[in-house]
Scaffold this active site. Structure first.
Site, PDB file in Angstrom:
ATOM      1  N   ARG A  41      -3.455  -0.541   5.401  1.00 12.28           N
ATOM      2  CA  ARG A  41      -4.046  -1.599   4.581  1.00 12.28           C
ATOM      3  C   ARG A  41      -3.160  -2.830   4.402  1.00 12.28           C
ATOM      4  NH1 ARG A  41      -5.102   2.248  -0.339  1.00 12.28           N
ATOM      5  NH2 ARG A  41      -3.201   3.095   0.586  1.00 12.28           N
TER       6      ARG A  41
ATOM      7  N   CYS B  16       0.871  -1.187   0.000  1.00 13.09           N
ATOM      8  CA  CYS B  16       0.000   0.000   0.000  1.00 13.09           C
ATOM      9  C   CYS B  16       0.904   1.232   0.000  1.00 13.09           C
ATOM     10  CB  CYS B  16      -0.993  -0.026   1.158  1.00 13.09           C
ATOM     11  SG  CYS B  16      -0.241   0.057   2.802  1.00 13.09           S
TER      12      CYS B  16
ATOM     13  N   ASP C 138      -8.283   3.739   1.168  1.00 10.41           N
ATOM     14  CA  ASP C 138      -7.353   4.069   2.250  1.00 10.41           C
ATOM     15  C   ASP C 138      -8.146   4.571   3.464  1.00 10.41           C
ATOM     16  OD1 ASP C 138      -5.314   4.880   3.864  1.00 10.41           O
ATOM     17  OD2 ASP C 138      -4.269   6.031   2.321  1.00 10.41           O
TER      18      ASP C 138
END
Ligand code: 4NP
Length: 155
Positions: free
Chosen positions: A15, A9, A124
């Site tokens: 994440r 990420c 996100d």
């Protein structure tokens, strides 16, 4: 060759650590031996533990990720891992730019593995609220299950 999977990420504190935790759990449940790691395209959180909210959602699912530490993806990762999964399209674009010519890892958008979610990124949750992390957990768990199913097909 056994599979080794790297999740990418932006910051490696929200994440991708959750994707790492979810796959570790699903692989263990399935009795699959797989190397799992995560990294970020950015360098802001090198050496940092996951975001407190990411730690909390993992813990609600019985997994302690407080010992994870952020790191930045390297060219070597493209030679070391068999699969690299980008959590969103921007990460994928950045990874394509830094991929070395001798990189062997399969590079894909993570949610391409989940039926009905192909082409989509994982949102996100960093700038949102706590509930966003539950959505992230559900998304990465679906993806982790899909990865395990695929690895089992290949075995
Ligand atoms: P992640 O979330 O990419 O899921 O780890 C982010 C964490 C930090 C930042 C951006 C995204 N940041 O800009 O610091």
């Amino acid at each position: 060759m056994s599979a080794s999977i790297l999740f990418i990420c932006l910051g490696n504190i929200c994440r991708s650590p959750l994707a790492e935790a979810a796959l570790r759990a699903e692989a263990e449940r399935a009795g699959l031996d797989v190397v799992v790691d995560s990294a970020g395209t950015g360098d802001w959180h090198i050496g940092s533990p996951p975001d407190k909210r990411a730690q909390a959602v993992a813990l609600r699912h019985g997994i302690d990720i407080s010992g994870y530490r952020g790191r930045q993806v390297t060219a070597e990762d493209f030679r070391r891992f068999t699969h690299i999964f980008a959590l969103d399209g921007e990460n994928l674009k950045n990874l394509r730019q830094i991929r070395p010519v001798d990189g062997t890892a399969e590079l894909r958008l993570l949610m391409d593995l989940v039926t009905g979610r192909e082409g989509s990124g994982i949102t996100d949750p960093y700038f949102g609220d706590e509930a966003g992390f539950d959505v992230t957990w559900d998304d990465v768990t679906q993806a982790a299950k899909a990865i395990v199913a695929r690895l089992q097909e290949q075995n």
